[in-house]
Design a protein around this motif. Structure first.
Motif, mmCIF file in Angstrom:
data_model
loop_
_atom_site.group_PDB
_atom_site.id
_atom_site.type_symbol
_atom_site.label_atom_id
_atom_site.label_comp_id
_atom_site.label_asym_id
_atom_site.label_seq_id
_atom_site.Cartn_x
_atom_site.Cartn_y
_atom_site.Cartn_z
ATOM 1 N N TYR A 130 -46.695 -57.921 20.551
ATOM 2 C CA TYR A 130 -47.351 -57.448 21.774
ATOM 3 C C TYR A 130 -47.196 -58.502 22.859
ATOM 4 O O TYR A 130 -47.379 -59.693 22.611
ATOM 5 C CB TYR A 130 -48.827 -57.196 21.490
ATOM 6 N N TYR A 131 -46.836 -58.051 24.055
ATOM 7 C CA TYR A 131 -46.713 -58.976 25.197
ATOM 8 C C TYR A 131 -47.369 -58.352 26.408
ATOM 9 O O TYR A 131 -47.225 -57.155 26.659
ATOM 10 C CB TYR A 131 -45.229 -59.239 25.526
ATOM 11 N N ARG A 132 -48.078 -59.192 27.169
ATOM 12 C CA ARG A 132 -48.614 -58.709 28.445
ATOM 13 C C ARG A 132 -48.191 -59.678 29.539
ATOM 14 O O ARG A 132 -48.906 -60.623 29.866
ATOM 15 C CB ARG A 132 -50.129 -58.575 28.401
ATOM 16 N N PHE A 170 -45.684 -50.194 27.532
ATOM 17 C CA PHE A 170 -47.030 -49.744 27.202
ATOM 18 C C PHE A 170 -47.824 -49.763 28.480
ATOM 19 O O PHE A 170 -47.952 -50.799 29.114
ATOM 20 C CB PHE A 170 -47.592 -50.750 26.195
ATOM 21 N N SER A 171 -48.336 -48.599 28.893
ATOM 22 C CA SER A 171 -49.116 -48.575 30.128
ATOM 23 C C SER A 171 -50.562 -48.284 29.732
ATOM 24 O O SER A 171 -51.297 -49.168 29.357
ATOM 25 C CB SER A 171 -48.518 -47.551 31.093
ATOM 26 N N GLY A 172 -50.972 -47.019 29.742
ATOM 27 C CA GLY A 172 -52.290 -46.711 29.200
ATOM 28 C C GLY A 172 -52.248 -46.871 27.688
ATOM 29 O O GLY A 172 -53.200 -47.292 27.051
ATOM 30 N N THR A 230 -52.096 -44.509 25.535
ATOM 31 C CA THR A 230 -52.741 -43.461 24.738
ATOM 32 C C THR A 230 -51.699 -42.656 23.974
ATOM 33 O O THR A 230 -51.903 -42.294 22.820
ATOM 34 C CB THR A 230 -53.578 -42.509 25.610
ATOM 35 N N ASP A 270 -46.922 -54.611 27.551
ATOM 36 C CA ASP A 270 -48.024 -54.001 28.292
ATOM 37 C C ASP A 270 -47.851 -54.325 29.765
ATOM 38 O O ASP A 270 -47.858 -55.491 30.163
ATOM 39 C CB ASP A 270 -49.342 -54.574 27.735
ATOM 40 N N LYS A 319 -49.837 -53.596 32.251
ATOM 41 C CA LYS A 319 -51.052 -53.629 33.077
ATOM 42 C C LYS A 319 -51.324 -54.981 33.707
ATOM 43 O O LYS A 319 -52.165 -55.101 34.572
ATOM 44 C CB LYS A 319 -52.264 -53.185 32.246
#
Lengths: 781, 159, 276
Positions: C8-10, C34-36, C38, C56, C58
């Motif tokens: 996972y990366y943001r 990956f945005s929302g 869902t 991600d 965001k």
């Protein structure tokens, strides 16, 4: 049980004893418990509705880190079942429904088990799919159970027909239908149908099992039937009954779906595979919907015949019940639908064929109402069609034919003043509450009309003929009391009701009654399942008996202390006192654990109140005619629905739902109202929204809450509830059963309201706008 | 940059006013971590698909399906679960107004309604329906739940 | 629960995002943006999507922008739907987004996520189609801005490693009369069987559709028919219905015939809106 007494607790809206911790979110349900080192089980399930299993390759699954065991059907190639033993817990040699368990993976962590389960490769050889009851009934349909003739019958009233897909055929032959039909001046014949659906309780099923080295099997499960789990593990897995202990906490909803035994044997096999270690099996929502048993489908044909004044003379009922791949409780529902097939109407000539049909659909079990919401939809729609033909008001037709003391039921059980509620009073009250007299149909605006529909219904509780309950009361040093029964709290308020009975009998504040909220079969008295709206009646009677027993013991001790006759003593306000001289008495807290004299001598010891109650005079049904007494009483009710229908786009809003029930004395009007409202919601959601969708291969297309639609917050109607209380002489404080009844008449009432609106017979469910459009198109052609 | 490779990592979760440590995979949902690591079992597993609302928690005051959040996404956020609400007027209203039967949906409803009342103390029926239609209940039929929420809204108004 | 593991990366900037993507891509890792999230989570939990790494979006400031800039309205691709609805910069978009999923889910679902949905609905497209929206993407080859129809037509034509950062429309569209309608099988919460978003610009109806064929669309041909004052309304509707650019969807939510009936009713409402 004097009805003239002013009551202190029974009949009052006492606050429920379980809701504070529920509002705090601190109550732990079965899935909320974990133990370090607990192993996790996950299922691999069938992707075919009907296929031979040629081989199962577990090599890749074993390669996943953390996997400890993999169980397949050959570990236990036997059939189990509550009525007909037709189901292997894990599919063996073939699969019969999409979602059927094929293998269990046990691993250290849940995601590892899930990963491995997904890597199990099954080689299937597809077989032709039986995708409807109509198809299943054809003589040339593929046979789903080749060995039907060899299955063991667990109860007597199940009649499988080898070589067919008929898991059971129950008959009612009362009077002489064939001749009577000839003499009927007005007749109606109609066909009704709907597909399988689901209980969809919010709490998904979960169980954990551990086998200790001494051989004790300890099961924790969200079940309605803890003692049935013991029976099943004994009967089919050869474990001594005394070595099986079942624990059950409070449940997050059940609606009949947790009454049968499915995941506990799977969790047991998983534990065996890891040498008895503690294994937890949690169903994901998709598994909870289709792997676990669901709610029957139905194809029904009803023929009603009356004289020219509308008096019913003859009725023929043919039920093809979609039981799915295995019979489970659907075989019992098949029987229940037959024995109450007429609805609460007096019909002397009754012919019923009720078939429990195998299809390649997920298998079905009890659903709240046990066949009655289903049959009531068909019967009540037929009644409205008959009323229309006779040009009679639908309510008048029902009142004219309502069953009364002196009449007989389809099984020729005699209706007495004591064993049934007052149907006529119920429908008259419902008529008032829905404002029937303003007219069935009103125009309310551009393209909008408002219509009403009514239904009248009944149900008896077909428990086992030896169904029973037990209760134990013990006392604390402060005079408060512990109530121990194996009645399970599903959300229906059972524990509160039983606490009220104790409070009433012992003359105590309900806050002094501590009810065990969790169940342990090792020290709880034996209880038939918490199903069938029977718990207040059976457990209530047992609790009354236990309270009487405790009172007797308290009076005995008090009579010694007070040096008087037991007959002169009464109970109340935490004391036992001399009736003619109430200031002369002794506190319960000073005698409940025995009494110690000032000189140290002690007498009598602790009071242990014991009570039990077993069903009376119930019999199975005769194979050819259905003759018998399968239930102790009937509760009856009338329901009405008001809708606003859009004449242009056929959408509708359910405005009001009315329920008037006669279930005898209402012990708690607030919890009873909760039950009725919840039942109405379930019945309306089932009737309007809910259905599984299958593709042509029997695959379920909507096993998720996302597109298994239900009525949502804001889409619900105003619920109006009232009760008529015709006491039962043998119920606790005059109570019969009420838990399921809110569901029963809703589909019929909604179908009738929308039929009046659309001016097209709506005889299939769910009543979506599209279905109404299709029916309208049919009448316009 | 926030990141985690394959395998587990130790993170700080800010929940109900406390900061707590949890061991997580990147793939773990917030629902799982709250329940299995932190013992906060009030948020329920009922669908794990964002369809039923039984797992609702507040993230910086906004209701979210915790089954649709990765724990690792939520490391820097303020999380409130049902365990963080003690004896609030809303919880008392649910009990007093008979809005609870089996109780499984109750934490999700209370958390969502709590956020609604904070954000829209004068919420009309349409707003209440819009927010609360995110939560399913199978036992009650919703009438008492709506009454309980409206009671608290009216009382909030009066204050 | 998601059974497989992933990295996972943001990232906190566009540049960082591209760098991480390149690093992972070179190691032959399958990367999902990956945005929302869902849709990623709900598909991953039933083994329908797999990734070795998620990025991600965001954390990127451009992706969470929400503003009026000169004549344009800018919507960051990672802004969640309730934020867009509350800000109400474009009322048609607000009304349309309100119909997607449920209120709580809309605190997580993002506009970019909806446009990139693997399902056929992508209802967020509809107001953007009638407002001639432009989308900005970044990738290894730099950034591009194109009309939305060029990037999200029948399928997404985002290139490997490209991710959406912003959607923009001319602010004048936000002031035009608008209509959004969603019809479902029965309950309000559920997939649409017919969903439309419409605007009136220069007295002409602009209308986009979702749920009736395999992808959301706007059709000039249909608009010309609906705007043809020479034809009676009923004829316009029948003609328009026969011109949808693909076979009418026939599924468990609605049969093709019933869907056509619903579409006709919805178009009648649209025509009344136009006259009004």
């Amino acid at each position: 049980m004097s009805e003239n007494q002013i009551r202190s607790s029974v009949g009052k809206p006492e606050q429920r004893i379980d809701t504070v911790e529920k509002a705090a979110g601190t109550l732990r349900y079965i899935g909320d418990y974990t133990v370090p080192g607990l192993l996790h089980a996950k299922l691999a399930t069938s992707t075919y509705a009907h296929a031979k299993i040629k081989s199962i390759d577990t090599k890749d699954a074993w390669a996943v880190k953390g996997v400890r065991a993999i169980v397949t059907g050959d570990m236990f190639p036997y059939h189990i079942g509550p009525i007909l033993a037709d189901r292997p817990p894990l599919a063996y040699e073939k699969v019969r429904y999409y979602g059927e368990p094929v293998a269990i993976v046990v691993a250290d962590q849940e995601h590892q088990a899930k990963k491995a389960a997904n890597k199990i490769k099954v080689d299937y050889e597809p077989l032709p799919v039986v995708n409807s009851v109509k198809q299943a009934f054809q003589s040339d349909a593929p046979v789903i159970h080749e060995n039907l003739g060899q299955y063991t019958k667990i109860i007597s009233n199940v009649y499988p027909q080898a070589g067919s897909n008929i898991g059971s055929h129950i008959k009612i032959r009362k009077g002489d239908f064939i001749s009577a039909w000839e003499s009927c001046e007005t007749t109606v014949t109609a066909n009704f149908s709907f597909n399988l659906s689901d209980h969809a309780a919010l709490e998904t099923r979960s169980a954990r099992v551990e086998i200790n080295p001494a051989g004790k099997v300890v099961i924790h499960s969200c079940t309605q039937s803890p003692f049935t789990i013991k029976k099943v593990l004994n009967q089919f897995f050869n474990i001594e009954v005394g070595n099986i202990i079942v624990h059950t906490p409070m449940l997050g909803g059940a609606f009949g779906g947790k009454g049968t035994v499915q995941l506990e044997p799977l969790a047991y096999l998983a534990s065996v595979a890891v040498g008895g270690k503690l294994v937890k099996l949690d169903y994901d929502r998709e598994e909870d919907m289709i792997t676990a048993p669901c709610h029957i489908g139905l194809d029904a044909t009803i023929k009603l015949g009356a004289d020219k004044n509308g008096k019913l003379l003859a009725g023929q009922y043919t039920f093809l019940i979609d039981s799915g791949a295995y019979t489970d409780q659907a075989a019992g529902i098949t029987r229940a639908m037959a024995l109450d097939c007429t609805g609460p109407y007096h019909i002397e000539n009754v012919w019923c064929d009720s078939y429990c049909m195998y299809t390649n659909h997920p298998y079905a079990t009890s659903f709240r109402g046990y066949g009655h919401p289903e049959l009531t939809f068909a019967v009540e729609r037929t009644m409205d069609m008959l009323a229309k033909k006779l040009n009679l008001d639908p309510i008048d037709l029902r009142i004219k034919n309502a069953i009364k003391p002196g009449h007989t039921s389809p099984t020729q059980a005699v209706i007495t003043a004591n064993n049934i509620g007052d149907a006529k009073q119920c429908i008259i009250r419902a008529k008032e509450l829905i404002n029937w007299d303003e007219g069935i149909k009103q125009e309310t605006g551009k393209n909008k009309i408002r219509t009403k529909g009514i239904s009248l219904f009944w149900k008896t509780s077909t428990t086992a003929t030896n169904a029973q309950s037990g209760a134990v009361l013990t006392f604390e040093a402060d005079g408060s009391v512990n109530l121990n029964t194996a009645a399970i709290e599903l959300g229906q308020g059972a524990k509160t009701i039983l606490a009220q009975i104790v409070a009433e009998k012992l003359g105590m504040d309900i806050k002094k009654v501590h009810v065990t909220m969790e169940l342990n079969t090792q020290y709880d008295p034996h209880q038939w399942r918490t199903v069938a709206s029977s718990t207040t009646y059976l457990a209530g009677r047992a609790v009354v008996a236990a309270a009487d027993d405790a009172i007797k013991q308290l009076k005995k001790t008090a009579s010694i202390v007070l040096q008087c006759s037991e007959d002169d003593l009464d109970l109340g306000g935490g004391r036992v006192f001399l009736r003619p001289n109430p200031e002369y008495g002794v506190e319960i807290k000073d005698i409940a654990l025995g009494y110690k004299f000032p000189n140290g001598h002690s007498i009598e010891g602790q009071v242990i109140g014991r009570g039990k109650y077993i069903q009376r005079h119930l019999t199975p049904m005769d194979k050819e005619t259905g003759f018998g007494k399968p239930g102790p009483w009937w509760s009856v009710g009338a329901q009405a629905v008001e809708v606003e229908w859009n004449t242009k786009d056929y959408t509708y809003k359910i405005l009001k739902a009315v329920n008037v029930l006669d279930g005898g004395t209402i012990i708690n009007p607030a919890t009873a109202t909760q039950q009725m409202r919840g039942g109405m919601y379930l019945g309306l959601s089932f009737a309007s929204h809910e259905s599984f969708c299958f593709d042509e291969n029997g695959v379920v297309l909507n096993p998720q809450l996302r597109d298994y639609q239900m009525i949502r917050f804001g889409e619900h109607p105003e619920y109006i509830v009232d009760f008529i209380e015709s006491p039962a002489a043998d119920g606790p404080f005059g109570a019969r059963g009420i838990g399921e009844y809110g569901v029963i008449g809703m589909a019929g009432a909604l179908g009738n309201a929308l039929t009046a609106a659309a001016e097209a017979d709506l005889n299939h469910l769910p009543l979506t706008p599209e279905l109404i459009w299709i029916a309208k198109k049919g009448t316009n052609q | 940059m926030l990141s985690n490779k394959m395998g587990k990592t130790l993170v700080n979760i800010h929940v109900n006013g406390d900061t707590r440590e949890a061991v997580i995979r990147s793939a773990d949902t917030l629902l799982q971590t709250l329940r299995d690591e932190l013992g906060l079992t009030g948020a329920k597993r009922a669908c794990q698909n964002g369809d039923c609302g039984a797992c609702t928690v507040l993230i910086n005051g906004e209701p979210m399906h915790s089954c649709l959040c990765l724990t690792i996404e939520m490391q820097d956020k303020m999380i409130t679960t049902i365990e963080g609400l003690t004896d609030t007027p809303l919880q008392r209203a649910f009990v007093d107004k008979w809005a609870i039967q089996c109780g499984f949906c109750t934490p999700g409803f209370i958390i969502n309604a709590h956020a609604l009342i904070e954000k829209h103390p004068d919420a009309d029926d349409q707003t209440i329906d819009e927010w609360m239609s995110s939560n399913l209940c199978r036992c009650t039929g919703y009438q008492e739940i709506k009454e309980a929420i409206k009671t608290v809204l009216t009382d909030t108004d009066a204050v | 629960m998601i059974a497989f593991d992933f990295e996972y990366y943001r990232p906190e900037s566009i540049q960082e995002t591209i760098e991480i993507f390149q690093k992972l891509d070179q190691k032959k890792k399958k990367v999902c943006f990956f945005s929302g999230g869902t849709e990623f989570i709900t598909f991953a939990r039933v083994h329908q999507v797999h990734a070795d790494a998620v990025i991600d979006l965001k954390g990127i400031p451009e992706c969470t922008a929400l503003e009026g800039k000169e004549n344009d309205l800018i919507f960051g691709a990672s802004v969640h739907l309730n934020q867009l609805i509350e800000a109400n910069l474009f009322p048609l978009l607000s009304q349309n987004l309100r119909n997607i999923a449920d209120h709580t889910s809309r605190n997580k679902i993002t506009l970019g996520g909806n446009l990139n949905s693997r399902l056929m609905y992508r209802e967020g497209m509809l107001p953007l189609l009638v407002a001639d929206a432009k989308v900005t993407m970044y990738g290894i080859e730099g950034h591009e801005t194109h009309p939305i129809t060029q990037v999200f037509g029948k399928q997404s034509s985002l290139k490997h490693g490209q991710f959406l950062t912003q959607i923009s429309i001319d602010g004048s569209f936000a002031k035009m009369p608008y209509l959004a309608i969603k019809r479902t099988r029965i309950s309000k919460i559920g997939y649409p069987i017919v969903s439309i978003a419409a605007l009136v610009k220069d007295e002409k109806l602009r209308i986009a559709f979702s749920g009736i064929c395999e992808y959301p669309f706007r059709s000039r041909k249909i608009e010309d028919i609906l705007n043809d004052k020479g034809l009676p309304v009923h004829e316009r509707i029948d003609k328009a219905v026969s011109c949808i650019p693909g076979p009418m969807i026939d599924d468990r939510h609605a049969s093709g015939q019933y869907r056509k009936f619903v579409l006709q009713n919805v178009l009648e409402e649209a025509m009344e809106f136009l006259e009004g």
